[in-house]
Design a protein around this motif. Structure first.
Motif, PDB file in Angstrom:
ATOM      1  N   TYR A  31      -5.343  -1.450   9.611  1.00 27.54           N
ATOM      2  CA  TYR A  31      -4.980  -0.318   8.757  1.00 27.54           C
ATOM      3  C   TYR A  31      -5.429   0.988   9.399  1.00 27.54           C
ATOM      4  N   LEU A  79      -0.973  -1.789  -0.187  1.00 27.95           N
ATOM      5  CA  LEU A  79      -0.568  -2.225  -1.517  1.00 27.95           C
ATOM      6  C   LEU A  79      -1.085  -3.624  -1.843  1.00 27.95           C
ATOM      7  N   ARG A  80      -1.066  -4.482  -0.851  1.00 25.44           N
ATOM      8  CA  ARG A  80      -1.503  -5.857  -1.092  1.00 25.44           C
ATOM      9  C   ARG A  80      -2.992  -6.054  -0.824  1.00 25.44           C
ATOM     10  N   ILE A 107       5.459   1.329   7.585  1.00 25.59           N
ATOM     11  CA  ILE A 107       5.855   0.268   6.640  1.00 25.59           C
ATOM     12  C   ILE A 107       4.760  -0.801   6.566  1.00 25.59           C
ATOM     13  N   LEU A 108       4.246  -1.208   7.722  1.00 24.68           N
ATOM     14  CA  LEU A 108       3.170  -2.203   7.742  1.00 24.68           C
ATOM     15  C   LEU A 108       1.910  -1.664   7.072  1.00 24.68           C
ATOM     16  N   TRP A 136       2.269  -1.926   3.384  1.00 26.65           N
ATOM     17  CA  TRP A 136       2.154  -3.316   2.954  1.00 26.65           C
ATOM     18  C   TRP A 136       0.689  -3.733   2.869  1.00 26.65           C
ATOM     19  N   LYS A 190      -4.385  -6.401   1.860  1.00 28.13           N
ATOM     20  CA  LYS A 190      -4.362  -7.558   2.740  1.00 28.13           C
ATOM     21  C   LYS A 190      -5.385  -7.414   3.857  1.00 28.13           C
TER      22      LYS A 190
END
Length: 494
Positions: free
Chosen positions: A285, A17-18, A10-11, A14, A20
């Motif tokens: 990541y 997609l962002r 899940i992380l 995130w 980040k």
């Protein structure tokens, strides 16, 4: 493990997609939180040993929390190694493995409640270790060997290295499944060690790790590429043989199976550092991706064995499956490795041709300026060339789907590349002018064009503190404006 990996998945989504990227202040806070929660979970497990009540649910929750936070702490230490040389990473991961084997063996000699308490105390030692690490030389600044065809190579072809990393991910997934099956051979249940086989396992891991370190320091270039996969393949095959030869003493085969697991742990650490160094996404990541590929394959295989064995208890089929996965894991890597030298040679020749053509174009343009038709000739001379943007687009088109999933694809904008360059240049200037770690972070953001207020927001500090850091940067470097900083970077640090 599967529950923990689901959280990581899940992380991972995130972050992807962002797009980040975690700020350094965030990673430091995350590290401190992981250590603290890991300490609490181990203390909780020690407390459960004091009660006779069956608290399996609480034990499960605590173990999941411990797995998550311990992994998060490992990610922090791996993150600190990004950009280092191949030899530095190899010494780091195998030294850590040796120390961990000694500590884990010491824990096995203690009663459960004392074991958990001792582990909890060791976890807290990471706090002073983080302070110690910050005062030491950065890993990427250590001068060490990086073979040309290694995962960490920056002199070889970038695309070839990406292909090799992608192939390695497939190989690790296959070997992870083999490890899960071997650790639960033949029915998926744990194999208990005797005192003798437990010592044999620990000594074997330490000896093999020490030999790998020695070979790396002696500059054997293929140790951490195909050489290590051959080692993993050999250990897995020997484990299969011992399980078959001693069906009533499975702990003998478990010595090799658990050794394979330990070596895989250190190798995944090593590959994770390589991914962090080669990719453009946030380091976490790649760490979470590595955990999902390796530990996910291992966990799924182990759970599948638990479910399938009661329905079809055939060890011959199981051995055939494991043998096939062993062959697949190594052959995928070997085939890709053999192609790397050809790709690198081809691209070197192409680079030389492009450089020669560019030099010829420059000479033609210089000569054209001395003639009456300089404008027309210069235009004609540039028509047949390949622009950097065109080359970048061609490279992006060739990226594989797997490379994109793993974050090894081309960055989506030149802004990301410029940001990475500025961060590198800030590190160089920091070394030249004895800037602090925080001043280097401020310098990289300030050179990107961020206002003092935005710099403060990125680093979670007050605007006044950001202003003070910038004043000290000006004082130490002798520069007087943002443009002077950028000009200095382009001239001396790039």
């Amino acid at each position: 493990m599967l529950v923990a990996l689901t959280v990581f998945g899940i992380l991972l989504a995130w972050i992807a997609l962002r797009k980040k990227t975690l700020a350094k202040a965030t990673t430091n806070r995350l590290m401190r939180a992981c250590v603290f929660v890991e300490f609490l979970t181990l203390a909780g497990l020690a407390a459960l040993e004091l009660t006779d009540a069956p608290l399996s649910t609480w034990r499960f929750v605590l173990c999941v929390a411990c797995t998550l936070t311990a992994s998060g702490a490992m990610f922090y230490w791996l993150r600190r190694m990004r950009g280092c040389a191949s030899a530095t990473a190899a010494v780091f991961v195998f030294s850590a493995l040796i120390v961990s084997e000694v500590v884990v063996y010491a824990c096995t000699l203690l009663p459960p409640i004392v074991e958990h308490g001792f582990a909890a105390a060791l976890v807290l030692l990471q706090y002073p270790c983080t302070l110690w690490a910050r005062s030491r030389e950065k890993a990427h600044a250590i001068d060490a060997l990086t073979p040309e065809s290694d995962y960490f190579s920056v002199s070889g072809d970038v695309l070839a290295n990406k292909k090799f990393l992608s192939a390695t991910a497939i190989g690790i997934a296959c070997m992870g499944a083999v490890t899960g099956l071997l650790r639960g051979y033949p029915d998926g249940l744990p194999i208990p060690f005797s005192p003798v086989t437990r010592v044999a396992y620990g000594l074997l891991v330490i000896v093999v790790s020490a030999v790998v370190i020695a070979l790396v320091l002696k500059r054997f270039e293929s140790v951490m590429t195909v050489g290590f996969f051959i080692l993993l393949e050999a250990v897995a095959c020997l484990a299969l043989i011992l399980f078959s030869a001693f069906p009533h003493s499975l702990d003998i085969g478990a010595v090799l199976a658990t050794t394979l697991n330990a070596l895989m742990v250190s190798f995944v650490w090593y590959i994770t550092i390589a991914f962090m160094s080669a990719g453009w996404r946030d380091p976490y990541y790649y760490a979470m991706s590595g955990w999902i590929v390796w530990l996910g394959s291992r966990a799924v295989a182990r759970v599948a064995l638990l479910e399938i064995y009661p329905l079809h208890a055939d060890t011959l089929v199981l051995c055939a499956v494991m043998g096939s996965l062993i062959v697949l894991s190594t052959q995928v890597v070997f085939v890709q490795f053999l192609g790397i030298s050809q790709v690198v040679a081809h691209n070197r020749a192409q680079t030389i041709r492009e450089q020669a053509a560019a030099a010829a174009e420059r000479r033609a343009a210089d000569a054209a300026r001395d003639t009456a038709n300089a404008d027309g000739s210069a235009t004609k001379a540039g028509e047949g060339g390949t622009t950097p943007q065109g080359t970048l687009a061609q490279g992006a088109a060739k990226e594989s789907i797997l490379a994109r999933i793993m974050g090894l694809d081309q960055q989506e904008s030149l802004t990301d590349m410029r940001q990475a360059t500025l961060e590198h240049n800030a590190q160089e200037i920091g070394s030249q002018f004895m800037l602090s770690e925080r001043e280097i972070e401020v310098l990289a953001l300030y050179a990107r064009g961020l206002t003092q207020k935005r710099v403060a927001e990125e680093l979670y500090i007050s605007p006044g503190t950001a202003h003070a850091h910038i004043k000290r940067i000006y004082a130490k470097t002798g520069l007087h404006s943002r443009q002077e900083i950028i000009d200095y970077m382009e001239k001396y640090a790039s």
